[in-house]
Design a protein around this motif. Structure first.
Motif, short mmCIF file in Angstrom:
data_model
loop_
_atom_site.label_atom_id
_atom_site.label_comp_id
_atom_site.label_asym_id
_atom_site.label_seq_id
_atom_site.Cartn_x
_atom_site.Cartn_y
_atom_site.Cartn_z
N PRO A 190 -4.28 -9.56 3.21
CA PRO A 190 -3.18 -8.81 2.57
C PRO A 190 -2.70 -9.46 1.28
CG PRO A 190 -2.31 -10.16 4.34
CD PRO A 190 -3.80 -10.42 4.30
N GLU A 191 -2.17 -8.62 0.40
CA GLU A 191 -1.50 -9.12 -0.79
C GLU A 191 -0.03 -9.37 -0.47
OE1 GLU A 191 -0.98 -7.99 -5.53
OE2 GLU A 191 -1.74 -6.51 -4.12
N VAL A 192 0.58 -8.40 0.15
CA VAL A 192 1.90 -8.52 0.75
C VAL A 192 1.79 -7.83 2.10
CG1 VAL A 192 3.16 -8.59 -1.44
CG2 VAL A 192 2.69 -6.39 -0.36
N PRO A 193 2.72 -8.05 3.03
CA PRO A 193 2.60 -7.42 4.34
C PRO A 193 2.42 -5.90 4.24
CG PRO A 193 4.30 -9.09 4.41
CD PRO A 193 3.85 -8.99 2.98
N GLY A 194 1.35 -5.41 4.83
CA GLY A 194 1.08 -3.97 4.83
C GLY A 194 0.26 -3.47 3.67
N VAL A 195 -0.06 -4.35 2.71
CA VAL A 195 -0.82 -3.94 1.52
C VAL A 195 -2.06 -4.82 1.41
CG1 VAL A 195 -0.80 -3.66 -0.98
CG2 VAL A 195 1.27 -3.21 0.34
N TYR A 219 -4.81 -1.26 8.63
CA TYR A 219 -3.81 -1.06 7.57
C TYR A 219 -3.58 0.43 7.36
CZ TYR A 219 -3.39 -5.90 6.10
OH TYR A 219 -3.11 -7.24 6.06
N PRO A 220 -2.34 0.82 7.16
CA PRO A 220 -2.06 2.25 6.95
C PRO A 220 -2.70 2.73 5.65
CG PRO A 220 -0.12 0.92 6.45
CD PRO A 220 -1.11 -0.01 7.08
N PRO A 221 -3.26 3.93 5.64
CA PRO A 221 -3.94 4.43 4.43
C PRO A 221 -2.97 4.93 3.37
CG PRO A 221 -4.09 6.06 6.17
CD PRO A 221 -3.41 4.86 6.78
N THR A 222 -2.15 4.03 2.87
CA THR A 222 -1.29 4.37 1.74
C THR A 222 -2.15 4.58 0.50
OG1 THR A 222 -1.01 2.04 1.18
CG2 THR A 222 0.58 3.00 2.72
N PRO A 223 -1.63 5.21 -0.54
CA PRO A 223 -2.46 5.41 -1.74
C PRO A 223 -3.05 4.12 -2.28
CG PRO A 223 -0.49 6.77 -1.86
CD PRO A 223 -0.33 5.92 -0.64
N GLU A 224 -2.29 3.04 -2.24
CA GLU A 224 -2.79 1.76 -2.74
C GLU A 224 -3.92 1.23 -1.86
OE1 GLU A 224 -0.92 -2.49 -4.35
OE2 GLU A 224 0.31 -1.06 -3.25
N ASN A 225 -3.73 1.33 -0.54
CA ASN A 225 -4.77 0.86 0.37
C ASN A 225 -6.00 1.77 0.33
OD1 ASN A 225 -3.21 -1.30 1.18
ND2 ASN A 225 -2.44 -0.30 3.02
#
Length: 329
Positions: A190-195, A219-225
């Motif tokens: 991770p870069e930060v928790p969750g990312v 990891y949740p599929p956020t746009p960044e992930n």
């Protein structure tokens, strides 16, 4: 302005006529460049032995003055203290450098003894790589029990393993086209928790070039992930999105970012379908005498089927409870 000269030969009084020729000049055009570079000899490359001896006898006992470039300037001295890098490095914002989360540690085994993976290279990443959103973290994760838990604990506590750069070096030494699994325990850095750290994931994918590496992520599929995972898959490193229910598996498949795997009830042995009608095949290592080495379906990035993993391990009951609880919502 007269060009400065480089004196070569025995020392002598500067006023002596034998040591101070009135017109300093090089032995030949370009001789000053070889001396200024410290090449060790003022003779042109390829000069014969006889010519070298003749030149030495002509100038024996005198000093040769060889002009060097007058327009050469010394490199400006930096005010930076010694021991620091001249290039400003981009700060690493990953939890691996924070005191709160600690550095991620990685361990690679070239021949796994895990029955389900088979004798392939596998890695383990410290527990601080797992996203806080994972419902199985401390709640039935298979890696938190059994012999794997002991190994994972040692890696997480820094008693064994490598840095990220050392891990990449190990991966580049794997044979070409080798099938290997990243993270039999742990998750992406991770870069930060969750990312997800997109830069490190890209470096991992580049180290995998020419090999068949694969992994799974909670990891949740956020746009960044999504962008980081999609880029890794395009570079040839397969990252599977791990769903906790079949409904969530449909949602992940609709993204079109990466292949999808999902958790299934512990007694599942036959293929099934998601609510949207997608085929779910059960992992062959869970239902038959097979392993990742002889299957390799999780490494296929272009597959349409979802791979299901029945809950297993000592925490299988809790994992199954999460599956049914979230499926009923």
């Amino acid at each position: 302005m007269q060009a400065p000269c480089l004196r070569i030969g025995p020392p002598g009084p500067p006023s002596s006529p034998t040591h101070a020729p009135t017109t300093p000049r090089p032995l030949w055009p370009g001789a000053w460049w070889r001396c200024a570079r410290g090449s060790g000899s003022p003779f042109r490359a390829g000069t014969s032995w006889r010519r070298r001896q003749r030149l030495r006898s002509q100038h024996r006992g005198s000093t040769l003055f060889i002009p060097i470039r007058a327009e050469a300037h010394a490199r400006p001295q930096s005010n930076r203290p010694s021991g620091t890098h001249s290039r400003q490095e981009r700060p690493d914002r990953s939890p691996g450098t924070s005191s709160e989360h600690g550095a991620c540690t990685y361990h690679l085994v070239r021949v796994s003894r895990n029955r389900k993976t088979g004798p392939i290279p596998v890695t383990t990443t410290s527990a601080n790589s797992c996203p806080p959103s994972c419902s199985f973290k401390g709640n039935g994760c298979y890696a938190e029990s059994g012999p794997l838990a002991i190994h994972w604990r040692n890696v997480s506590e820094g008693r064994g393993g490598h840095s990220f750069d050392e891990l990449l070096q190990e991966i580049t030494t794997l044979r070409r086209h080798a099938l290997w699994r990243h993270n039999q325990a742990g998750d992406l850095t991770p870069e930060v928790p969750g990312v997800i750290d997109a830069r490190k994931l890209t470096r991992l994918a580049m180290a995998n070039r020419g090999r068949r590496g694969f992994t799974y992520t909670h990891y949740p599929p956020t746009p960044e992930n999504q962008a980081a995972i999609l880029n890794a898959n395009r570079l040839g490193f397969t990252v599977n999105l791990s769903a906790e229910t079949l409904v969530q598996a449909d949602a992940y498949a609709d993204l079109g970012v990466a292949p999808v795997v999902a958790v299934l009830p512990r007694d599942t042995t036959k293929a099934t379908r998601t609510p949207a009608g997608r085929q779910v095949i059960v992992c062959p290592a869970s239902t038959s005498n097979s392993d990742c080495l002889n299957c390799g379906i999780c490494q296929r990035r272009d597959r349409a089927a979802i791979v299901g993993f029945p809950a297993h391990g000592r925490g299988a009951e809790r994992v199954q409870a999460v599956f049914f609880d979230k499926s009923s919502r």
